[in-house]
Write a protein that holds these residues in place. Structure first.
Motif, mmCIF file in Angstrom:
data_model
loop_
_atom_site.group_PDB
_atom_site.id
_atom_site.type_symbol
_atom_site.label_atom_id
_atom_site.label_comp_id
_atom_site.label_asym_id
_atom_site.label_seq_id
_atom_site.Cartn_x
_atom_site.Cartn_y
_atom_site.Cartn_z
ATOM 1 N N CYS A 151 9.664 8.617 77.082
ATOM 2 C CA CYS A 151 9.211 8.952 78.857
ATOM 3 C C CYS A 151 10.722 8.950 79.142
ATOM 4 O O CYS A 151 10.492 9.369 79.840
ATOM 5 N N ASN A 156 10.616 14.088 82.578
ATOM 6 C CA ASN A 156 9.243 13.192 82.067
ATOM 7 C C ASN A 156 8.645 12.734 83.661
ATOM 8 O O ASN A 156 9.725 12.370 85.009
ATOM 9 N N SER A 159 4.101 9.071 86.247
ATOM 10 C CA SER A 159 3.586 9.094 85.298
ATOM 11 C C SER A 159 3.166 8.824 83.588
ATOM 12 O O SER A 159 2.146 8.989 83.249
ATOM 13 N N CYS A 160 3.671 9.376 83.418
ATOM 14 C CA CYS A 160 4.496 9.510 81.782
ATOM 15 C C CYS A 160 4.467 7.984 80.868
ATOM 16 O O CYS A 160 5.154 7.396 81.359
ATOM 17 N N ASN A 177 -4.193 8.209 85.899
ATOM 18 C CA ASN A 177 -3.982 9.845 86.052
ATOM 19 C C ASN A 177 -2.477 9.444 84.513
ATOM 20 O O ASN A 177 -1.855 10.512 84.706
ATOM 21 N N THR A 179 -0.404 10.545 81.904
ATOM 22 C CA THR A 179 0.090 11.460 80.665
ATOM 23 C C THR A 179 0.532 10.896 79.243
ATOM 24 O O THR A 179 1.874 9.956 79.769
ATOM 25 N N SER A 180 0.628 11.999 78.885
ATOM 26 C CA SER A 180 2.154 11.308 76.952
ATOM 27 C C SER A 180 3.095 12.506 77.680
ATOM 28 O O SER A 180 2.598 13.080 78.487
ATOM 29 N N LYS A 183 2.297 15.325 75.926
ATOM 30 C CA LYS A 183 1.657 17.220 76.985
ATOM 31 C C LYS A 183 3.134 17.113 78.391
ATOM 32 O O LYS A 183 3.050 18.404 79.231
ATOM 33 N N GLU A 184 3.686 16.079 78.700
ATOM 34 C CA GLU A 184 4.936 16.273 79.551
ATOM 35 C C GLU A 184 6.254 17.726 79.197
ATOM 36 O O GLU A 184 6.371 17.758 80.202
ATOM 37 N N GLU A 187 4.041 20.645 78.952
ATOM 38 C CA GLU A 187 3.895 21.171 80.773
ATOM 39 C C GLU A 187 5.027 21.775 81.487
ATOM 40 O O GLU A 187 5.002 22.179 82.457
ATOM 41 N N ARG A 188 6.146 20.774 81.475
ATOM 42 C CA ARG A 188 6.967 20.181 82.318
ATOM 43 C C ARG A 188 8.551 21.250 82.246
ATOM 44 O O ARG A 188 9.420 21.802 82.388
#
Length: 583
Positions: A151, A156, A159-160, A177, A179-180, A183-184, A187-188
């Motif tokens: 992270c 990131n 929430s990471c 909430n 997130t891994s 996943k970030e 998505e990011r």
């Protein structure tokens, strides 16, 4: 048997047959495979793709583990192998691509060829986006630390949370909430996805360059036709097996692998009563065997007339299904390891499709020793599996177009320039899917452009055309003439009865169960999104009835005479021994 008609019955369609090559100008030869191995590898490259790795294993665990093989095998022998043999033998017998082969055996159904090539074009435009994502991950794997493993990166958020370190830091509290990092990263960093389909955002230029790279590779794999395609498949169709074997051996040696495999295959007989299980088995056969999209016909058309296509089909079908089965061990052994490391149930980490390739598996790889090596192996496998499916589909499209107008496209470098035009146009359309909101458009293509209902409808029409109009016995005799012996008669009974009935039942069920696409099963698309989706579906499906109407209007005579001519095979087709006997 041979057909002879009075001169007054020899009606011709008003449109000219562009398949006739003018001898006034010198044209290039159509070409053939240099060897049987090239044909086998090209077909294997087309049918063995990403679906074998990321869809079949997931469907197995989701639909009752080992018992899923029962509906799978039923559809394989009732629909998969008969249609597979039908398409390859049709191409080999007529030596034509997926449009003109139907013109040769039954002009009324020529729309099947046009519709299938629309599906291939749509599929080529969106399928290659997966290769762009895979290239991005592959290049990202060449780093001292995998960028999706922590992270501590600029993309990131607060929430990471690195869930994989819970065992080392048991007193850590998980943020709300959370997130891994993997996943970030997806998505990011890769997509930088926007909040809704109304916001396409800007083009992700790194992805755009990866997309350009994929198109350049595909172009040069196909630009010389089967001469180049036949050579490239020696690498692209075989090397994924090396990578799969490496990942399989590595996966089986990890702790928790046995639990993952048990989860993959543990039988649940009660699932057989669920119609959705049978639907999933049927659609998996259609997707993984590349039937009803014309690619097999195009590849078979480059065979020599006496090639044993019957034996080839059986071997290729067994190889395809066997690969899917073995891939499940490679995937679920690693997912079992990931569940073991996290102390969680495998069902929480098992995914299919892009979620498996770009979230679940990279996350598992990050937990292994020397993670960069296994990440590189995995994404090379993903790229090669997708690459040969992409460029073989492109070759099939070019074959169909070239066979329509051989006197034009086989002159000079016209074929190469037209292929370049298709690639450039597809690249620019694909840029929409590498924008920040491109995933919304990608899912529209994926859900509607190559939908199961379209393929099922094509399968029904193909079976009816060959089984009842052209004649199942006639094609059976054509195959016997090509291979030198009588194959098992099971195929012709499937073409006439089993395949159309089973496909019709599945089609009706899928129609009843159809639900509009929702992004991540939550977000509903606006009306114009669904309009675009239905355009993808109907623009291919409606080609069949529209062509029938067009052909009937352009031919001469009474309706009965028009139908007679439009259902009569071409006179220049090779005659089998059975057809020659009355002569």
């Amino acid at each position: 048997m041979a057909m002879h008609y009075d001169q007054e019955m020899q009606f011709k369609l008003a449109y000219a047959d562009p398949g006739i090559v003018k001898t006034e100008q010198k044209t290039q030869e159509r070409g053939q495979w240099s060897s049987k191995v090239e044909f086998l590898l090209a077909v294997a490259g087309q049918i063995i793709g990403l679906g074998n790795v990321w869809r079949f294993p997931y469907l197995c665990y989701k639909n009752g583990g080992g018992v899923f093989f029962i509906p799978y095998v039923v559809f394989l022998f009732a629909c998969g192998i008969p249609l597979f043999l039908l398409e390859i033998s049709l191409g080999q017998y007529t030596s034509q691509g997926s449009i003109t082969c139907w013109r040769k055996i039954c002009p009324l159904f020529e729309g099947l060829g046009y519709g299938s090539q629309v599906v291939v074009l749509y599929s080529s435009i969106y399928y290659i986006i997966i290769l762009a994502w895979a290239f991005f991950y592959l290049f990202s794997s060449f780093s001292s630390q995998l960028p999706w493993a922590s992270c501590s990166n600029a993309w990131n958020t607060e929430s990471c949370f690195e869930f994989d370190r819970l065992d080392n830091f048991g007193n850590l509290s998980i943020p709300q909430n959370a997130t891994s990092p993997v996943k970030e990263f997806w998505e990011r960093r890769v997509l930088n996805i926007t909040g809704s389909v109304y916001e396409l955002g800007s083009v992700r230029w790194e992805l755009a360059l990866c997309l350009l790279l994929a198109w350049v590779i595909c172009y040069f794999c196909v630009w010389k036709g089967v001469k180049s395609t036949g050579k490239v498949v020696y690498f692209t169709a075989t090397f994924p097996y090396v990578m799969l074997l490496v990942l399989l051996v590595r996966g089986l040696t990890l702790p928790g692998a046995v639990d993952g495999i048990m989860f993959y295959l543990y039988p649940d007989p009660t699932r057989l009563t669920d119609p959705q299980v049978w639907m999933d088995a049927g659609t998996q056969i259609f997707y993984s065997y590349a039937i009803c999209i014309g690619c097999l016909t195009a590849l078979g058309s480059y065979n020599k007339y006496n090639n044993n296509c019957y034996k080839d089909c059986v071997y290729l079908c067994m190889l395809n299904s066997g690969t899917s089965f073995v891939a499940g061990f490679a995937i679920f052994s690693v997912l079992g390891f990931m569940a073991y490391e996290q102390g969680t149930d495998i069902s929480t980490v098992a995914e299919s499709g892009p979620g498996l390739a770009f979230i679940a598996y990279p996350r598992a790889v990050a937990m292994m020793p020397i993670p960069q090596l296994w990440a590189i192996c995995f994404f090379i496998m993903i790229i090669l599996l997708g690459l040969d499916s992409e460029f073989v589909g492109l070759e099939a499209l070019m074959t169909a177009i070239t066979d329509l107008y051989p006197q034009f496209f086989l002159m000079g470098h016209r074929r190469k320039f037209f292929l370049l035009l298709i690639c450039i146009g597809s690249f620019f359309i694909g840029l929409v899917m590498v924008t920040e909101g491109g995933l919304y458009i990608f899912q529209l293509f994926d859900y509607y452009a190559c939908s199961g209902m379209t393929l099922l409808l094509f399968a029904i029409l193909q079976s009816v055309c060959v089984g009842w109009v052209y004649g199942a016995d006639r094609l059976y005799n054509n195959i016997a003439d090509m291979i030198g012996y009588q194959p098992l008669p099971l195929a012709k009974y499937c073409w006439k009865y089993v395949t159309p009935v089973l496909c019709t039942g599945t089609f009706i069920f899928s129609l009843v169960k159809f639900t509009p696409l929702k992004f991540n099963n939550t977000f509903e698309y606006p009306w114009w999104g669904y309009a675009i989706g239905w355009w993808f579906t109907l623009s291919s499906t409606l080609m069949v009835p529209l062509w029938m109407i067009y052909a009937l209007l352009r031919s001469r005579g009474s309706l009965k005479q028009r139908l007679y001519v439009l259902c009569t095979p071409a006179s220049d087709l090779p005659l089998s021994m059975t057809q020659m006997e009355p002569l």
